[in-house]
Design a protein around this motif. Structure first.
Motif, short mmCIF file in Angstrom:
data_model
loop_
_atom_site.label_atom_id
_atom_site.label_comp_id
_atom_site.label_asym_id
_atom_site.label_seq_id
_atom_site.Cartn_x
_atom_site.Cartn_y
_atom_site.Cartn_z
N GLU A 18 -6.68 -3.88 -3.70
CA GLU A 18 -6.53 -3.55 -5.11
C GLU A 18 -5.62 -4.92 -5.84
OE1 GLU A 18 -6.83 0.96 -6.16
OE2 GLU A 18 -5.17 0.23 -5.10
N ALA A 26 -1.36 8.46 0.07
CA ALA A 26 -1.86 9.23 -0.99
C ALA A 26 -1.12 10.18 -1.79
CB ALA A 26 -3.02 10.05 -0.25
N ASP A 32 -3.26 8.38 -7.31
CA ASP A 32 -3.98 7.37 -7.05
C ASP A 32 -3.22 6.20 -6.26
OD1 ASP A 32 -5.85 5.27 -7.44
OD2 ASP A 32 -5.53 4.75 -9.42
N PRO A 33 -3.42 6.11 -4.87
CA PRO A 33 -2.53 5.40 -4.26
C PRO A 33 -2.66 3.93 -4.46
CG PRO A 33 -4.15 6.45 -2.82
CD PRO A 33 -4.32 7.16 -4.33
N PHE A 34 -1.99 2.94 -4.02
CA PHE A 34 -2.30 1.61 -3.95
C PHE A 34 -3.03 1.57 -2.47
CE2 PHE A 34 1.72 0.10 -6.48
CZ PHE A 34 1.10 0.53 -7.79
N GLU A 35 -4.18 0.92 -2.69
CA GLU A 35 -4.92 0.25 -1.56
C GLU A 35 -5.08 -1.10 -1.07
OE1 GLU A 35 -8.41 2.76 -2.11
OE2 GLU A 35 -7.59 4.91 -1.79
N ALA A 36 -5.15 -1.69 -0.09
CA ALA A 36 -5.37 -2.95 0.32
C ALA A 36 -6.38 -3.49 -0.18
CB ALA A 36 -5.27 -3.07 1.77
N THR A 65 0.92 -1.19 0.06
CA THR A 65 0.17 0.07 -0.07
C THR A 65 0.81 1.17 -0.04
OG1 THR A 65 -0.08 -0.07 2.44
CG2 THR A 65 -1.79 -1.21 1.20
N THR A 66 0.36 2.35 -0.61
CA THR A 66 1.18 3.68 -0.49
C THR A 66 0.29 4.80 0.10
OG1 THR A 66 0.20 4.36 -2.63
CG2 THR A 66 2.23 2.84 -2.73
N VAL A 113 -2.40 -5.96 -3.81
CA VAL A 113 -1.91 -4.73 -2.81
C VAL A 113 -2.38 -5.34 -1.40
CG1 VAL A 113 -2.20 -2.61 -2.52
CG2 VAL A 113 -2.44 -3.38 -4.85
N GLU A 114 -1.06 -5.44 -0.64
CA GLU A 114 -1.42 -5.56 0.75
C GLU A 114 -0.68 -4.48 1.46
OE1 GLU A 114 0.05 -9.45 1.42
OE2 GLU A 114 -1.36 -10.28 -0.23
N ASP A 115 -1.09 -4.44 2.85
CA ASP A 115 -0.58 -3.67 3.66
C ASP A 115 0.80 -4.42 4.30
OD1 ASP A 115 0.66 -2.07 5.83
OD2 ASP A 115 -1.27 -1.48 6.87
#
Length: 157
Positions: free
Chosen positions: A121, A39, A115-119, A36-37, A141-143
């Protein structure tokens, strides 16, 4: 017996969902995952492992995904400072596993542009190998901030 099999399916399903893998030729690609990234991040990192179950080496020569730039990177530490360095290719010798993990080799997805990577996705990508050719994979996509990147030690068997 049917109740036992149903129970077994419910118990096994979560572990099956945690790991995903892909195969092309003699190459076994295990659990592509992206972190995850924030914002405001302009890039995100992806990780995976590639095991060569064949008798000859192969080389990862590229990756494609729907981002302005996608590159293979390695982390180099000089004078206690970690720097990212672009790599053109990464060889996988017979019987060896090439690991892309935090603090080492990784995939850089650049140009997130707000457009951040969100858990949860999924990021579709194509790995390109010198001999095995192209294979479509999906990075989950994982934290990853609390431990292991979800990599497992599989040899494809």
């Amino acid at each position: 017996m049917r109740k036992f099999m149903t129970l077994l399916a419910f118990v096994a399903a979560p572990s099956l969902a945690m790991s995903h893998e892909f195969t092309v030729g003699d190459l076994f690609i295990d659990h592509p995952v992206a972190n995850t990234t924030a914002a405001t991040a302009m890039s995100g990192a992806g990780y995976l492992s590639i095991t060569n179950n064949g008798d000859t080496s192969d080389t990862l020569i590229g990756i494609e995904a729907d981002f302005p730039r996608v590159m293979l990177h390695d982390t180099i530490v000089e004078n206690d400072i970690a720097k990212m360095s672009h790599i053109e290719a990464a060889e996988i010798a017979p019987g060896e596993t090439l690991t892309f993990a935090p603090g080492g080799k990784h995939v850089m997805f650049m140009g997130l542009d707000g457009d951040p990577f969100e858990a949860g996705e999924k990021i579709d990508a194509t790995l390109i190998f010198e001999k095995a050719g192209r294979i479509d994979v999906t990075f989950d996509v994982e934290d990853l901030s609390h431990g292991d990147a979800g990599h497992s030690d599989h040899s494809g068997h």
